[in-house]
Design an enzyme around this catalytic site. Structure first.
Site, PDB file in Angstrom:
ATOM      1  N   GLU A 186      -1.954   6.038  -0.577  1.00  0.00           N
ATOM      2  CA  GLU A 186      -3.384   6.114  -0.227  1.00  0.00           C
ATOM      3  C   GLU A 186      -3.563   7.420   0.570  1.00  0.00           C
ATOM      4  O   GLU A 186      -4.306   8.303   0.174  1.00  0.00           O
ATOM      5  CB  GLU A 186      -3.784   4.891   0.607  1.00  0.00           C
ATOM      6  CG  GLU A 186      -5.253   4.873   1.049  1.00  0.00           C
ATOM      7  CD  GLU A 186      -5.583   3.672   1.958  1.00  0.00           C
ATOM      8  OE1 GLU A 186      -4.654   3.068   2.531  1.00  0.00           O
ATOM      9  OE2 GLU A 186      -6.792   3.355   2.097  1.00  0.00           O
ATOM     10  N   HIS A 236       0.865  -1.174   0.000  1.00  0.00           N
ATOM     11  CA  HIS A 236       0.000   0.000   0.000  1.00  0.00           C
ATOM     12  C   HIS A 236       0.906   1.229   0.000  1.00  0.00           C
ATOM     13  O   HIS A 236       1.817   1.323   0.837  1.00  0.00           O
ATOM     14  CB  HIS A 236      -0.869   0.037   1.252  1.00  0.00           C
ATOM     15  CG  HIS A 236      -2.029  -0.904   1.242  1.00  0.00           C
ATOM     16  ND1 HIS A 236      -1.906  -2.235   1.029  1.00  0.00           N
ATOM     17  CD2 HIS A 236      -3.368  -0.662   1.415  1.00  0.00           C
ATOM     18  CE1 HIS A 236      -3.109  -2.805   1.080  1.00  0.00           C
ATOM     19  NE2 HIS A 236      -4.017  -1.875   1.313  1.00  0.00           N
ATOM     20  N   ASP A 271     -11.255  -3.384  -1.771  1.00  0.00           N
ATOM     21  CA  ASP A 271     -10.489  -3.126  -0.546  1.00  0.00           C
ATOM     22  C   ASP A 271     -11.110  -3.832   0.673  1.00  0.00           C
ATOM     23  O   ASP A 271     -10.662  -4.920   1.030  1.00  0.00           O
ATOM     24  CB  ASP A 271     -10.371  -1.611  -0.312  1.00  0.00           C
ATOM     25  CG  ASP A 271      -9.155  -1.218   0.517  1.00  0.00           C
ATOM     26  OD1 ASP A 271      -8.365  -2.086   0.870  1.00  0.00           O
ATOM     27  OD2 ASP A 271      -9.001  -0.004   0.802  1.00  0.00           O
TER      28      ASP A 271
HETATM   29  N1  ADE Z   1      -6.045  -2.701   5.861  1.00  0.00           N
HETATM   30  C1  ADE Z   1      -7.265  -2.965   5.390  1.00  0.00           C
HETATM   31  N2  ADE Z   1      -7.629  -2.033   4.502  1.00  0.00           N
HETATM   32  C2  ADE Z   1      -6.611  -1.160   4.396  1.00  0.00           C
HETATM   33  C3  ADE Z   1      -6.371   0.013   3.633  1.00  0.00           C
HETATM   34  N3  ADE Z   1      -7.276   0.500   2.778  1.00  0.00           N
HETATM   35  N4  ADE Z   1      -5.215   0.665   3.810  1.00  0.00           N
HETATM   36  C4  ADE Z   1      -4.311   0.196   4.658  1.00  0.00           C
HETATM   37  N5  ADE Z   1      -4.469  -0.896   5.390  1.00  0.00           N
HETATM   38  C5  ADE Z   1      -5.616  -1.573   5.264  1.00  0.00           C
HETATM   39 ZN    ZN Z   2      -6.141  -2.054   1.165  1.00  0.00          ZN
END
Ligand code: ADE
Ligand code: ZN
Length: 335
Positions: free
Chosen positions: A197, A194, A275
């Site tokens: 975000e 990730h 997600d």
């Molecule tokens: N764990 C579950 N969903 C997540 C997300 N969108 N960003 C980071 N960690 C996560």
């Molecule tokens: Zn995620």
């Protein structure tokens, strides 16, 4: 357009299996495991799902996962997700799981993974949906804990496709996980993280340069940096974008201003994913429908997104070719 989307073969590349825990199943499992939930009803749980950022959500998501105790619980969780995916025309999924959320509560690693693998085998047998498993390290915990988790996974390496990095992004840059990602790469695992975000473009660069990832999960904030966009496009780096998640976690204000259309227009290999669908108001199909409507996506965009979901997957080249051919055949049939 929704009928066209439903029939289009699609893969999901960004799905946290713990994030598919519906409140109804949460109550069932709490009953089965004699756990008292801090909520009076399914409606009260749903009412608590109002988030203003990632951390707001993570607090409630880790709390919800505490009803998962046995192998059957993890199997049932996975089966419920695959039923929803198949109903949306999903034919393949690469699912994340967060073992540390469970092992830190005393649940053995084997209970978690054996349950999930049983659900995945059921989905392939019964629904014809294929899947792969990606172990995510929690980045708010120290790298030593991630290394211990990779060690616990040793007996299962042949059934794991890759490792990822999730949880609280700000203040926990990819640079803190170089050792464990290097060890995972040496074991032949694929790598994802990730990044972008909530975190800055530099976290995406670190994921590429330091962790050497094969995909970026989210990647929204790459758009703030033109040089990074050019690089991601030139490298055909897949971005696993999650529109309804972005809306619910206030990464975007409105789906009408979601950057995924812009990403496609810039030549970025974006995909649509759910997600944590139980928390964010929609599974894969709903993400596709709402995004297509809000951004007025045309057939060319939708076909590109569907193809990206397979070319960005960790399936074999032959399997990818098969899925691309099925997309072309479907499109030819539905003129
Ligand atoms: N764990 C579950 N969903 C997540 C997300 N969108 N960003 C980071 N960690 C996560
Ligand atoms: Zn995620």
């Amino acid at each position: 357009m929704n009928a066209f989307i439903n029939g289009l073969p699609k893969a999901e590349l960004h799905l946290h299996i713990e994030g598919s825990l519906e409140p109804e199943l949460m109550f069932d499992l709490a009953g089965r495991n004699k756990i008292t939930l801090p909520f009076a009803s399914v409606e009260a749980v749903r009412a608590a799902y109002a988030f203003s950022n990632l951390q707001d959500f993570l607090d409630i998501y880790y709390q919800g996962a505490q009803v998962l105790l046995t192998e059957e619980d993890f199997r049932d969780l996975a089966m419920a997700y695959f039923r929803r995916l198949a109903a949306d025309g999903g034919v393949h999924a690469e699912i994340f799981f967060d073992p540390q959320t469970h092992t830190d509560r005393g649940i053995p690693f084997s209970v978690v993974i054996d349950g999930l693998l049983a659900g995945m085998a059921w989905a392939e047998r019964t629904l014809g949906v294929t899947s792969k498993l990606i172990l995510c390290f929690l980045r708010h915990l120290p790298e030593d804990a991630a290394l211990a988790t990779l060690k616990a996974a040793e007996p299962y390496l042949d059934r794991l496709t890759g490792v990822g990095l999730d949880s609280s992004e700000m203040g926990f840059p990819p640079s803190g996980f170089v050792q464990v990602f290097t060890a995972a790469r040496e074991r032949g695992l694929k790598l994802v993280a990730h990044a972008g975000e909530e975190g800055p473009p530099d976290y995406i660069r670190q994921a590429l340069d330091l962790l050497k990832v094969d995909r970026i999960d989210h990647g929204n904030r790459a758009l703030e940096d033109h040089r990074l966009v050019s690089r991601l496009a030139a490298e055909s780096m897949t971005l696993t974008v999650c529109p309804l998640s972005n809306l619910k976690l206030c990464v975007v204000d409105d789906l009408k201003t979601h950057p995924i259309k812009q990403m496609l227009d810039l030549g970025l290999k974006a995909t649509i994913n759910s997600d944590d669908p139980a928390y964010f108001g929609g599974y894969l199909g709903e993400n596709w429908h709402q995004t297509a409507a809000a951004l007025d996506l045309d057939r060319t965009d939708l076909i590109q997104l569907a193809k990206n979901s397979f070319t960005g997957s960790f399936l074999s080249p032959a399997d990818i070719e098969g899925h691309l051919a099925r997309i072309d055949a479907y499109v030819a049939r539905s003129v």
